[in-house]
Design an enzyme around this catalytic site. Structure first.
Site, PDB file in Angstrom:
ATOM      1  N   THR A  79       0.821  -1.212   0.000  1.00 27.40           N
ATOM      2  CA  THR A  79       0.000   0.000   0.000  1.00 27.40           C
ATOM      3  C   THR A  79       0.853   1.259   0.000  1.00 27.40           C
ATOM      4  OG1 THR A  79      -1.923  -1.022   1.055  1.00 27.40           O
ATOM      5  CG2 THR A  79      -1.660   1.347   1.346  1.00 27.40           C
TER       6      THR A  79
ATOM      7  N   ASP B 210      -4.887  -0.763  -5.197  1.00 29.80           N
ATOM      8  CA  ASP B 210      -3.499  -0.443  -4.827  1.00 29.80           C
ATOM      9  C   ASP B 210      -2.522  -1.576  -5.095  1.00 29.80           C
ATOM     10  OD1 ASP B 210      -4.557  -1.978  -2.709  1.00 29.80           O
ATOM     11  OD2 ASP B 210      -3.226  -1.044  -1.244  1.00 29.80           O
TER      12      ASP B 210
END
EC number: 2.7.8.-
Length: 646
Positions: free
Chosen positions: A300, A475
């Site tokens: 992330t 992501d």
């Protein structure tokens, strides 16, 4: 004549000092630090982790004899106590731990001075009561001390025991939190598993490594990178250049989202009905089905980093954790300086995770709405943090009151491993693959889709939809190769290395005010987002160092590099040293004509990007279109919902 038994020997004083500092450390864990300790294993680690470094440091003074030994042990103990208390005070104010980089920032040191006076607690005497007692004994009761030297042959035994205890601690920590030292998720994680003293040593080692890399860098290195990236720059598409000038930009991060979910049905029900509509080309959104994540170990954090800087993450570890105090020319700062945008990040977790509270300052991000700005009651929490529906609802309320134009980045959490969901939130039946991770992923992704639809509806009600660029993206992958068997059952096809690469599509949806939607089949990655957005708002990108290219440009480069050196093009993919056709994922018997050129370009991209990070090369860049960010001017205070949970 022998000395009375009641006298305190050097080794006894050593043990007493180790024991009392350890007790104070335990006290800080449960009273002052919010470490999120859960379960028996983590509590055992917490009991173990202070001893090793305290004992190792103080054992050095066992080589001395007489008064010197007592005084050196006392001074060493006082310094460790001071380090602990400094972290306590800093944590009360910043919800984070002291690092060498924060101490080097003048703004933090000044804030620290104010924090001390504002953060005293009535019970703080606990941290120094042993120090006062020991000092009184050393000055006024010296006759209580046995000055005979401790046997030097046993000192190495004490040291070896301390080192062995550290490695035992580390083994337990790695078992409970794999890749703890390589990915370095959060300072709190490191302190929870290693203790504040080992954390300081670890931070010192990393700081030295970073400084050594920076010391070897020069302006010549920057010139090489600039010359390389300027050759890669693509001209903007006149149809889109400036189309979104001074419009709000809302960037929505779909946690762990993969596009195999688009139009996927489970038990006859669509998993993502809302995103399916956005992907059709008949809505306001342009859908990029061939959009790939380009993250490494930072997952992330790498995704955020790449999209806001058009740089690759690191080959090992997270750039947020390891290069967080570098100089950057980030998208939020550019938008502020060129068009007066205010910027913010909204996230239902606490600000220290992934070192965000420090990194965002270097990106020039104005505000950080972390978990303390949201209702974190038990009903609203699942897995790592706030559920997506209450997160989106509260975020829309905040956004409706923001100064415009704003750049707002929303980071969701519910669709995160291990993909568990409360029964009342589950509105689609799980598949039956026999793998709880894959089965749960379907439910959490469906919930995410519902939450997103509610949020978009909210934006329309609040008058924010029409005047905003809205960007939606996944992501990184959610389902790793460890679950290939279950994925084969779910998708009905074999998951080969080539197919797994296809599954790294994470999707990109973009709404530009005044532009109709559609489907754009360009091959692109997270690296390309920053140049695309700059051109959309009418900012010339020629003086900004970026490795990506505008996705709307007619010159857009359809080669998508991955952090491990693999890559994919419109026609073929290079995976683990082999070349596969995109048509059928079969091995190619001959190299495509442009393969060597593309492979060389990918390797050069990664090499050049690494040099920017390792050498902190932006500090040398005198960009006429950019003023360097001063991280000391940014401060992210806790929100109105109160302090973090213990």
């Amino acid at each position: 004549m022998s000395l009375p038994k009641k006298k305190i020997g050097i080794f006894a004083f050593f043990l007493l000092t180790v024991f009392t500092i350890t007790l104070k450390t335990y006290f800080s864990y449960y009273v002052d630090f919010s470490l999120g300790v859960k379960g028996l294993v983590q509590n055992l680690i917490l009991l173990m982790n202070p001893y090793s470094l305290i004992a190792l440091v103080l054992s050095v003074f066992l080589f001395f004899k007489g008064k010197k030994a007592f005084w050196f042990i006392f001074i060493g103990g006082f310094l460790l106590t001071f380090l602990l208390y400094a972290n306590v005070v800093y944590f009360r104010f910043f919800s984070d731990f002291l690092t060498f980089s924060t101490l080097n920032q003048a703004g933090n040191v000044e804030s620290m001075g104010g924090a001390v006076s504002a953060s005293f607690k009535w019970y703080d005497f606990v941290y120094f009561i042993d120090t006062i007692i020991y000092l009184a004994i050393l000055i006024f009761k010296r006759k209580w001390l046995d000055n005979r030297a401790f046997s030097k042959k046993f000192v190495p035994v004490v040291m070896a025991t301390s080192v062995a205890l550290f490695f035992l601690n580390l083994a337990f920590a790695e078992t409970d939190r794999p890749e703890l030292l390589t990915r370095t998720f959060d300072h709190k994680y490191l302190v929870k598993y290693l203790g504040p003293y080992n954390f300081t040593v670890y931070d010192g080692v990393k700081t030295i490594e970073n400084n050594q890399q920076k010391a070897l860098a020069s302006e010549d290195d920057l010139t090489k990178v600039l010359n390389y990236t300027k050759q890669k720059r693509t001209e903007p598409n006149p149809e889109y250049y400036g189309a979104a000038k001074k419009k709000n930009i809302i960037k929505i991060h779909l946690e762990s989202f993969q596009t195999f979910l688009i139009n996927k049905k489970v038990n006859g029900k669509e998993v993502t009905p809302f995103l399916n509509k956005l992907s059709s080309g008949n809505q306001d959104f342009t859908y990029f089905p061939n959009f790939f994540h380009q993250t490494g170990q930072g997952k992330t954090s790498d995704s955020e980093f790449t999209m806001d800087n058009s740089l690759y993450g690191l080959p090992q570890g997270s750039a947020y954790s390891l290069k967080g105090d570098n100089t950057y020319q980030s998208l939020p700062a550019i938008l502020d300086q060129k068009q007066g945008y205010t910027s913010n990040v909204m996230h239902g977790d606490y600000k220290t995770f992934w070192n965000r509270d420090q990194v965002y300052k270097h990106f020039g991000i104005d505000n950080f709405y972390d978990a303390t700005y949201y209702d974190m009651s038990d009903d609203n929490i699942v897995n790592l943090g706030l559920k997506d529906k209450p997160f989106f609802k509260a975020s829309a309320d905040y956004q409706s009151k923001m100064k415009k134009p704003f750049y707002s980045h929303l980071i969701t959490l519910t669709n995160h491993y291990p993909f568990t969901l409360d029964e009342e939130d589950a509105s689609i039946d799980k598949p039956n693959t026999g793998d709880s991770t894959v089965d749960g992923y379907i439910q959490t992704a469906h919930y995410l889709d519902q939450a997103l639809e509610e949020y978009i509806t909210d934006l329309k009600k609040k008058g924010l939809y029409d005047n905003s660029v809205i960007m939606i993206y996944g992501d990184h992958y959610g389902i790793s190769e460890n679950h290939n068997n279950a994925m084969e059952k779910l998708l009905g096809e074999k998951i080969t290395p080539a197919k797994f690469t296809d599954l790294n599509r994470t999707g990109f949806w973009l709404k530009v005010p005044g532009k109709s939607g559609g489907v754009n089949k360009e091959y692109a990655g997270q690296m390309d987002v920053m140049p695309t957005l700059l051109h959309l708002v009418g900012i010339d990108s020629k003086n900004y160092l970026m490795f990506g290219s505008d996705m709307f440009s007619k010159q857009h480069n359809n080669v998508v590099p991955f952090r491990n050196g693999d890559f994919i093009t419109e026609d073929y993919k290079y995976v683990n040293g082999k070349i596969y056709s995109n048509k059928d994922n079969e091995l190619l018997t001959e190299k495509p004509k442009d393969f060597d050129k593309n492979k060389k370009q990918v390797e050069k991209d990664l090499e050049m990007s690494d040099s920017v990070l390792n050498g902190d090369l932006f500090r040398f860049y005198k960009n006429p279109d950019f003023k360097k960010v001063n991280p000391g001017k940014y401060e992210y205070k806790s929100g109105p919902k109160g302090n973090e949970k213990k």
